[in-house]
Scaffold this motif. Sequence first.
Motif, PDB file in Angstrom:
ATOM      1  N   THR A  30       8.066 -17.300 -11.990  1.00  0.00           N
ATOM      2  CA  THR A  30       7.135 -18.196 -11.911  1.00  0.00           C
ATOM      3  C   THR A  30       5.891 -17.851 -12.612  1.00  0.00           C
ATOM      4  O   THR A  30       5.261 -18.667 -13.466  1.00  0.00           O
ATOM      5  CB  THR A  30       6.562 -18.435 -10.340  1.00  0.00           C
ATOM      6  N   TRP A  31       5.632 -16.507 -12.539  1.00  0.00           N
ATOM      7  CA  TRP A  31       4.483 -15.961 -13.563  1.00  0.00           C
ATOM      8  C   TRP A  31       4.899 -16.077 -14.881  1.00  0.00           C
ATOM      9  O   TRP A  31       4.123 -16.493 -15.799  1.00  0.00           O
ATOM     10  CB  TRP A  31       4.380 -14.462 -13.123  1.00  0.00           C
ATOM     11  N   MET A  32       6.019 -15.595 -15.326  1.00  0.00           N
ATOM     12  CA  MET A  32       6.509 -15.678 -16.721  1.00  0.00           C
ATOM     13  C   MET A  32       6.598 -17.224 -17.199  1.00  0.00           C
ATOM     14  O   MET A  32       6.254 -17.456 -18.212  1.00  0.00           O
ATOM     15  CB  MET A  32       7.916 -15.295 -16.752  1.00  0.00           C
ATOM     16  N   GLU A  63      21.105  -5.337   4.345  1.00  0.00           N
ATOM     17  CA  GLU A  63      21.302  -5.971   3.168  1.00  0.00           C
ATOM     18  C   GLU A  63      20.978  -7.215   2.764  1.00  0.00           C
ATOM     19  O   GLU A  63      20.634  -7.644   1.580  1.00  0.00           O
ATOM     20  CB  GLU A  63      23.034  -6.020   2.888  1.00  0.00           C
ATOM     21  N   VAL A  64      21.086  -8.152   3.730  1.00  0.00           N
ATOM     22  CA  VAL A  64      20.484  -9.525   3.815  1.00  0.00           C
ATOM     23  C   VAL A  64      18.966  -9.428   3.560  1.00  0.00           C
ATOM     24  O   VAL A  64      18.637 -10.082   2.692  1.00  0.00           O
ATOM     25  CB  VAL A  64      20.819 -10.354   4.980  1.00  0.00           C
ATOM     26  N   LEU A  65      18.281  -8.529   4.154  1.00  0.00           N
ATOM     27  CA  LEU A  65      16.888  -8.488   4.118  1.00  0.00           C
ATOM     28  C   LEU A  65      16.434  -8.012   2.419  1.00  0.00           C
ATOM     29  O   LEU A  65      15.657  -8.635   1.966  1.00  0.00           O
ATOM     30  CB  LEU A  65      16.331  -7.587   4.973  1.00  0.00           C
ATOM     31  N   ASN A  66      17.427  -7.132   2.112  1.00  0.00           N
ATOM     32  CA  ASN A  66      17.287  -6.594   0.557  1.00  0.00           C
ATOM     33  C   ASN A  66      17.102  -7.554  -0.397  1.00  0.00           C
ATOM     34  O   ASN A  66      16.487  -7.884  -1.288  1.00  0.00           O
ATOM     35  CB  ASN A  66      18.128  -5.274   0.473  1.00  0.00           C
ATOM     36  N   VAL A  67      18.452  -8.418  -0.123  1.00  0.00           N
ATOM     37  CA  VAL A  67      18.589  -9.658  -1.161  1.00  0.00           C
ATOM     38  C   VAL A  67      17.616 -10.582  -1.199  1.00  0.00           C
ATOM     39  O   VAL A  67      17.073 -11.323  -2.104  1.00  0.00           O
ATOM     40  CB  VAL A  67      20.075 -10.200  -0.863  1.00  0.00           C
ATOM     41  N   VAL A  68      17.125 -10.801   0.277  1.00  0.00           N
ATOM     42  CA  VAL A  68      16.276 -11.842   0.442  1.00  0.00           C
ATOM     43  C   VAL A  68      14.833 -11.376  -0.297  1.00  0.00           C
ATOM     44  O   VAL A  68      14.186 -12.284  -1.003  1.00  0.00           O
ATOM     45  CB  VAL A  68      16.061 -12.354   1.808  1.00  0.00           C
ATOM     46  N   THR A  69      14.491 -10.248  -0.205  1.00  0.00           N
ATOM     47  CA  THR A  69      13.254  -9.671  -0.697  1.00  0.00           C
ATOM     48  C   THR A  69      13.586  -9.713  -2.385  1.00  0.00           C
ATOM     49  O   THR A  69      12.526  -9.967  -2.937  1.00  0.00           O
ATOM     50  CB  THR A  69      13.186  -8.318  -0.357  1.00  0.00           C
ATOM     51  N   SER A  89      15.311 -11.695  -4.090  1.00  0.00           N
ATOM     52  CA  SER A  89      15.035 -13.050  -4.516  1.00  0.00           C
ATOM     53  C   SER A  89      13.640 -13.446  -4.449  1.00  0.00           C
ATOM     54  O   SER A  89      13.141 -14.200  -5.544  1.00  0.00           O
ATOM     55  CB  SER A  89      15.956 -13.829  -3.862  1.00  0.00           C
ATOM     56  N   ALA A  90      12.816 -13.004  -3.842  1.00  0.00           N
ATOM     57  CA  ALA A  90      11.557 -13.387  -3.717  1.00  0.00           C
ATOM     58  C   ALA A  90      10.726 -12.883  -4.866  1.00  0.00           C
ATOM     59  O   ALA A  90       9.693 -13.312  -5.250  1.00  0.00           O
ATOM     60  CB  ALA A  90      10.757 -12.899  -2.197  1.00  0.00           C
ATOM     61  N   VAL A 124      14.625 -19.433   4.602  1.00  0.00           N
ATOM     62  CA  VAL A 124      15.089 -18.237   4.169  1.00  0.00           C
ATOM     63  C   VAL A 124      14.883 -17.408   5.579  1.00  0.00           C
ATOM     64  O   VAL A 124      15.804 -16.466   5.900  1.00  0.00           O
ATOM     65  CB  VAL A 124      13.990 -17.538   3.259  1.00  0.00           C
ATOM     66  N   GLY A 125      13.912 -17.528   6.236  1.00  0.00           N
ATOM     67  CA  GLY A 125      13.377 -16.609   7.422  1.00  0.00           C
ATOM     68  C   GLY A 125      14.293 -16.985   8.583  1.00  0.00           C
ATOM     69  O   GLY A 125      14.448 -16.256   9.506  1.00  0.00           O
TER      70      GLY A 125
END
Length: 75
Positions: free
Chosen positions: A53-55, A37-43, A45-46, A19-20
């Motif tokens: 994972t919590w759910m 935009e790419v950083l927003n989508v990566v954020t 998705s994280a 990712v990074g």
Amino acid sequence: MLQSAGDFIGNNAAGYMLVGGFIIAYTTQVLGMPKQEVLNVVTLSAVSWGFFTWMGGVLSDKSPSTTAPVPWPTT
């Protein structure tokens, strides 16, 4: 336990490098997408990865426990 910890660390390191490094560089340099935009989508998705994972943990705690076969001796 050490092997499990090593697996976890290796999996996370590979994910962060993907990712990074690769995804952000490829989408911004090769595809010409705006970096924000790419950083927003990566954020996003994280955050969604963490939420699901919590759910999954919550749902597995509420389901009845079962025993899975283990391929090694447990003495």
